[in-house]
Design a protein around this motif. Structure first.
Motif, PDB file in Angstrom:
ATOM      1  N   ARG A   1       0.668  -0.918  -0.180  1.00  0.00           N
ATOM      2  CA  ARG A   1       0.029  -0.171   0.055  1.00  0.00           C
ATOM      3  C   ARG A   1       0.481   1.142   0.042  1.00  0.00           C
ATOM      4  NH1 ARG A   1      -3.766  -1.773   5.431  1.00  0.00           N
ATOM      5  NH2 ARG A   1      -4.862  -3.464   4.250  1.00  0.00           N
TER       6      ARG A   1
ATOM      7  N   ASP B   1      -8.343   0.231   3.324  1.00  0.00           N
ATOM      8  CA  ASP B   1      -7.541  -0.409   2.415  1.00  0.00           C
ATOM      9  C   ASP B   1      -6.403  -0.002   2.038  1.00  0.00           C
ATOM     10  OD1 ASP B   1      -9.279  -2.622   3.425  1.00  0.00           O
ATOM     11  OD2 ASP B   1     -10.892  -2.525   1.511  1.00  0.00           O
ATOM     12  N   ASN B   2      -6.417   1.331   2.088  1.00  0.00           N
ATOM     13  CA  ASN B   2      -4.490   1.821   1.362  1.00  0.00           C
ATOM     14  C   ASN B   2      -3.984   2.337   2.062  1.00  0.00           C
ATOM     15  OD1 ASN B   2      -6.529   2.394  -0.736  1.00  0.00           O
ATOM     16  ND2 ASN B   2      -7.650   3.528  -0.281  1.00  0.00           N
TER      17      ASN B   2
ATOM     18  N   GLU C   1       0.849  10.801  -1.279  1.00  0.00           N
ATOM     19  CA  GLU C   1       0.093  10.188  -0.317  1.00  0.00           C
ATOM     20  C   GLU C   1       0.428   9.908   1.050  1.00  0.00           C
ATOM     21  OE1 GLU C   1      -2.024   7.743  -1.087  1.00  0.00           O
ATOM     22  OE2 GLU C   1      -1.837   8.053  -2.870  1.00  0.00           O
TER      23      GLU C   1
END
Length: 449
Positions: free
Chosen positions: A149, A221-222, A186
């Motif tokens: 991830r 989930d990331n 991110e």
């Protein structure tokens, strides 16, 4: 603890032989301005000549009491005997080979000790680097590789470094980020537990608020990792409410993310435990350490679960200077000093003494809005009386008066209104009391608005 004669300065107490700064420091500061990039600032206007224990002597012969430890680095004291002896002995053997070319035992011994000391009884591995920011970056690399991830979650008021990635992870713009973008993507920011400013939220409630933001804005989930300082450093020595860290760690376990404890500033006995996450019974997946690890030599580490650390391909971690043999020798001496001299317990003694005097000051002076911290990592947040409005000018003025009287004290905090105290654990009670006498006088001499 009683004071002993200091062989370096021949004094156990503060001594002012000139005004601060003295003429030699003034001369050197002029040379600094002419030779060193202007972006490198200094807290104190004096130049150090030597240091020992909890004292720093400047080039004019002034002896200052050190409540900063070079920002939590000289935890075992400046020029700690075991550290000096270990570095001298190693320098006589070799100063560098690069561990990735011809490895050496010192690196392995440091890794073994870190694996033993880090929280948790699971099998661990360690890798060594040079700076805290470098170790944080590598913790993120490891987490991304392990999880597949990309998203990294950090919190308000965080400080993780000044490199490209760690600037994105650091919260405060000036002076750390302003003008240096764009930043690495991110990286996502969520609220933190800040009891003085949280309106009464307990740890569970603060964690629920944090995780609600993560779930909605990032998606579980990331998330590769949640990276957090167990006690925030530059952000203001913020101690989260009980249960906050444990709730974040549990969320990571439940959602396949890694919980990364950035203990660059809090590690190695500083908080009255070997690592600050132990206060909350939290076992991180990855533990990042630096600063106090090697008594002033550049060294940092990531220590983590064996299955996570071993998953990275050979050659994926490392660096030319990572785990330098001199720094490894110093680190082993630091860890021996902490154990042999009972410095974990000494940090708790410092907390009782210094924390007690800070609380007494707060009871008399309404400008001290909050006293917090653990061990020898304590802070006073300064505010307008009767409010929570930050008073950065007061913090600057008090620190400046203390500096002029020969006491090294640092400020921090998102709002610039926090006085922070990071004395070496080798400091004596007498030196602590004398430094605080100076600090109290600085408060008394600084009128409120």
């Amino acid at each position: 603890m009683t004071a002993t004669q200091d062989p370096t300065t021949q004094t156990t107490a503060r001594r002012l032989t000139t005004p601060i700064p003295g003429p030699r420091s003034v001369e050197l500061m002029a040379r600094k301005h002419a030779a060193v990039a202007g972006g490198v600032g200094t807290t104190m206007p004096v130049f150090a000549r030597r240091a020992h224990g909890g004292l720093v002597e400047d080039v004019d012969g002034n002896v200052l009491i050190d409540l900063g430890s070079g920002i939590a680095v000289t935890t075992v004291g400046s020029s700690a005997p075991r550290v000096v002896e270990a570095v001298q002995a190693q320098a006589a053997e070799f100063t560098h080979t690069c561990f990735m070319v011809t490895p050496y035992e010192g690196y392995v011994r440091v890794a073994e000790r870190l694996n033993q000391l880090a929280p948790g009884d699971h099998e661990k591995r360690s890798v060594l680097f040079n700076s805290g920011a470098e170790a944080v970056e590598n913790a993120v690399k490891i987490a991304r590789h392990h999880t597949g991830r990309q998203a990294v979650v950090v919190v308000d008021h965080a400080y993780h470094g000044r490199t490209s990635l760690t600037m994105a992870m650091t919260a405060k713009s000036m002076p750390y980020k302003s003008g240096f973008g764009p930043f690495t993507p991110e990286v996502y920011r969520a609220p933190v537990s800040y009891p003085f400013r949280d309106g009464g939220l307990d740890g569970a409630e603060a964690a629920a608020r944090t995780l609600d933001v993560v779930d909605k804005q990032v998606g579980a989930d990331n998330v590769a990792a949640v990276v957090i300082e167990p006690i925030q450093g530059e952000g203001g020595f913020i101690v989260p409410a009980p249960g906050f860290l444990a709730a974040l760690a549990a969320w990571c376990r439940d959602n396949g993310a890694l919980f990364v404890a950035d203990e660059v500033q809090t590690g190695f006995a500083r908080t009255g435990a070997m690592f600050a996450c132990e206060h909350d019974d939290v076992v991180p997946d990855l533990l990042v350490t630096a600063k106090g690890i090697a008594g002033g030599l550049p060294l940092s580490a990531v220590t983590g679960r064996a299955e996570v650390m071993d998953g990275v391909h050979a050659g994926g971690l490392g660096g030319t200077y990572g785990g330098n043999p001199l720094a490894c020798a110093a680190a082993l001496a630091v860890m021996e000093t902490i154990e042999e001299e009972g410095l974990v317990a000494r940090a708790r003694e410092v907390e009782a003494l210094l924390g007690g005097r800070l609380r007494d000051l707060a009871a008399r002076d309404p400008r001290v809005g909050d006293v917090r911290g653990r061990g020898a990592m304590l802070a006073a947040e300064l505010v307008r009386p009767g409010t929570t409005e930050p008073d950065a000018a007061l913090a600057k003025a008090v620190a400046g008066r203390a500096h002029a009287e020969g006491v090294i004290v640092l400020t921090c905090g998102t709002y610039g209104n926090v006085l922070r105290f990071l004395p070496p654990l080798a400091i004596t009670d007498a030196q602590l009391h004398e430094a605080f006498d100076v600090l109290e006088a600085a408060f008394a001499a600084t009128p409120g608005e």
